[in-house]
Scaffold this motif. Structure first.
Motif, PDB file in Angstrom:
ATOM      1  N   SER A   4       0.843  -1.188   0.000  1.00 36.05           N
ATOM      2  CA  SER A   4       0.000   0.000   0.000  1.00 36.05           C
ATOM      3  C   SER A   4       0.883   1.245   0.000  1.00 36.05           C
ATOM      4  CB  SER A   4      -0.884  -0.005   1.243  1.00 36.05           C
ATOM      5  OG  SER A   4      -1.626   1.181   1.312  1.00 36.05           O
ATOM      6  N   LYS A  15      -6.999   0.625  -4.323  1.00 38.75           N
ATOM      7  CA  LYS A  15      -7.343  -0.500  -3.457  1.00 38.75           C
ATOM      8  C   LYS A  15      -6.527  -1.709  -3.888  1.00 38.75           C
ATOM      9  CE  LYS A  15     -12.033   0.934  -2.468  1.00 38.75           C
ATOM     10  NZ  LYS A  15     -13.450   0.578  -2.504  1.00 38.75           N
ATOM     11  N   HIS A  68      -8.971  -2.993   2.841  1.00 34.36           N
ATOM     12  CA  HIS A  68      -9.853  -1.845   2.623  1.00 34.36           C
ATOM     13  C   HIS A  68     -11.268  -2.189   3.050  1.00 34.36           C
ATOM     14  CE1 HIS A  68      -7.143   0.888   0.578  1.00 34.36           C
ATOM     15  NE2 HIS A  68      -6.583  -0.172   0.041  1.00 34.36           N
ATOM     16  N   ALA A  76     -15.089   2.785   0.947  1.00 34.27           N
ATOM     17  CA  ALA A  76     -14.038   2.542   1.948  1.00 34.27           C
ATOM     18  C   ALA A  76     -13.952   3.712   2.898  1.00 34.27           C
ATOM     19  CB  ALA A  76     -12.710   2.334   1.263  1.00 34.27           C
TER      20      ALA A  76
END
Length: 76
Positions: A4, A15, A68, A76
């Motif tokens: 991420s 995502k 997420h 989200a």
């Protein structure tokens, strides 16, 4: 794209599912560039690199939701 970006400056905040799809797409075809001779070399290098790469792990729905989580309305 395996991790991420955590809001890093200039990063794309996708995502996990989207990053996974982009990673798969990036392996599908070699870049197109230059003369036919150069393209032949690019194609050969691409095939060689794919033969040495680990397979892309499949993303299960539970893995995606852990990274997420949604708030119930799909956001989200």
């Amino acid at each position: 794209m395996p991790t991420s970006p955590n809001g890093a400056l200039g990063s794309l905040d996708y995502k996990k599912e989207e990053r996974h799809a982009l990673a798969i797409k990036s392996c599908e075809a070699p870049p197109k560039f230059g003369t036919p001779e150069r393209q032949k070399l690019i194609d050969e290098i691409h095939e060689y690199m794919l033969s040495k790469a680990s397979p892309v792990p499949q993303l299960s729905p539970s893995q995606a939701s852990k990274e997420h989580p949604t708030n119930g309305d799909g956001e989200a």
